[in-house]
Structures are given as structure tokens and as C-alpha cells.
Design a protein around this motif. Structure first.
Motif, short mmCIF file in Angstrom:
data_model
loop_
_atom_site.label_atom_id
_atom_site.label_comp_id
_atom_site.label_asym_id
_atom_site.label_seq_id
_atom_site.Cartn_x
_atom_site.Cartn_y
_atom_site.Cartn_z
N VAL A 63 0.88 -1.17 0.00
CA VAL A 63 0.00 0.00 0.00
C VAL A 63 0.92 1.22 0.00
O VAL A 63 1.80 1.30 0.84
N ASP A 64 0.75 2.14 -0.93
CA ASP A 64 1.65 3.29 -1.00
C ASP A 64 1.05 4.48 -0.27
O ASP A 64 0.38 5.32 -0.86
N LEU A 65 1.32 4.57 1.03
CA LEU A 65 0.76 5.65 1.84
C LEU A 65 1.56 6.94 1.76
O LEU A 65 1.07 7.99 2.16
N PHE A 66 2.80 6.89 1.30
CA PHE A 66 3.67 8.06 1.38
C PHE A 66 4.04 8.66 0.03
O PHE A 66 4.86 9.57 -0.04
N ALA A 67 3.46 8.20 -1.05
CA ALA A 67 3.84 8.68 -2.39
C ALA A 67 3.55 10.16 -2.58
O ALA A 67 4.28 10.85 -3.28
#
Length: 162
Positions: A63-67
Motif C-alpha cells: 500500500v503506497d501511503l507516502f507517495a
């Protein structure tokens, strides 16, 4: 936060596998405490990605929470807490780690971890890392933007360390 984030599993936990290296062992055949913190970082990156502008990862996080962290914002480690429930023995297979968000606050949040022995499934380590957003322009912590708080909320579970 990426709009491509996967649906959160039950309890917000994201399962990842973190390799154990031969050099991670101490004299007793356990994973050394310093290397547990390294493995926490690897699990956090595998689960939720790296903050924008910090390298070029080859693999995609679960899961890309910081992109979409705004330019001029750093996501900094404020604290680590680790509780060992039993030694994590060196194995030649990756440790199984559940990673989730806990204790979201206005300016920080915790990433919680539960490490299990990959052979027998026993929980060996419960830990957390407190992260905060830092403004490089203002040189101070900043409140989490609303879109980030909303994205984090989908992965909230109980704290791993009491």
C-alpha cells in the motif's frame, strides 16, 4: 497518499515478509536487537512505501501511503519501542510481519509491527515506530494533512506495544 492503495485487510494489518540475514544473528542464534530495528524499517517500507523524493525503489509496497507527501516535507522517525515476547531465532526463511497504523494524532502516528517465527508462527516481537511530518522550510513538525489522515485511517488497528 496514493489513490491506488489496496483495500486494507481485516484490522488494517498488512502482511509482509522480511528476510533474515546470517549477519543478523547474535552469539545465541537470535536476531540481534539492533537488527530487529532494521527489520522494522524494511517491513514498514515493504508495507507502506517510502516518502516521496527518497530514492527510487524497485519493488512496489503493498500500500503506497507516502507517495504524495508534499514537497519540502520529511517523514521522520520520532521513536521506536520494541517488546520481545521470545527470541526471534535465525531461520533461512523470511520472518512474517504484520504492519499497521496505530495511535494517529494531529502531528504524528505510530506504525505497529508483530513479528512471527516463519516456521512455527509464534509471535516473537511486538513493536512500534512513531513517525511525524516535518517541514523543511519551517524547521518544525507539522500537522498531518487531511488526505494523509484519511488514508491512514483505513489501516488503523490497536497498538502493538502496550
Amino acid at each position: 497518499m496514493s489513490s491506488e492503495a489496496a483495500s486494507p485487510p481485516a484490522g488494517g494489518r498488512v502482511p509482509v515478509r522480511v528476510p533474515m540475514r546470517w549477519a543478523d544473528m547474535d552469539a545465541y542464534g537470535h536476531i540481534n536487537n539492533v537488527n530487529i530495528v532494521r527489520m522494522m524499517e524494511e517491513a514498514r517500507i515493504a508495507a507502506f512505501g517510502v516518502p516521496g523524493g527518497t530514492g527510487r525503489p524497485v519493488s512496489q509496497p503493498r500500500v503506497d501511503l507516502f507517495a504524495n507527501v508534499p514537497e519540502g516535507t520529511q517523514v521522520l522517525v520520532v521513536e521506536h519501542r520494541v517488546r520481545y515476547t521470545r527470541p526471534l531465532e535465525y531461520r533461512n526463511v523470511p520472518a512474517e510481519v504484520d504492519v499497521w497504523i496505530s495511535s494517529p494524532k494531529a502531528a504524528s502516528f505510530d506504525v505497529s509491527y508483530e513479528f512471527r517465527d516463519a516456521v512455527d508462527g509464534t509471535v516473537c516481537v511486538r513493536a512500534l515506530t512513531t513517525l511525524a511530518f516535518f517541514s523543511t522550510a519551517d524547521q518544525r513538525l507539522m500537522r498531518l494533512p487531511g488526505e494523509h489522515r484519511s488514508a491512514l485511517a483505513a489501516f488503523v488497528g490497536p497498538p502493538a506495544v502496550g
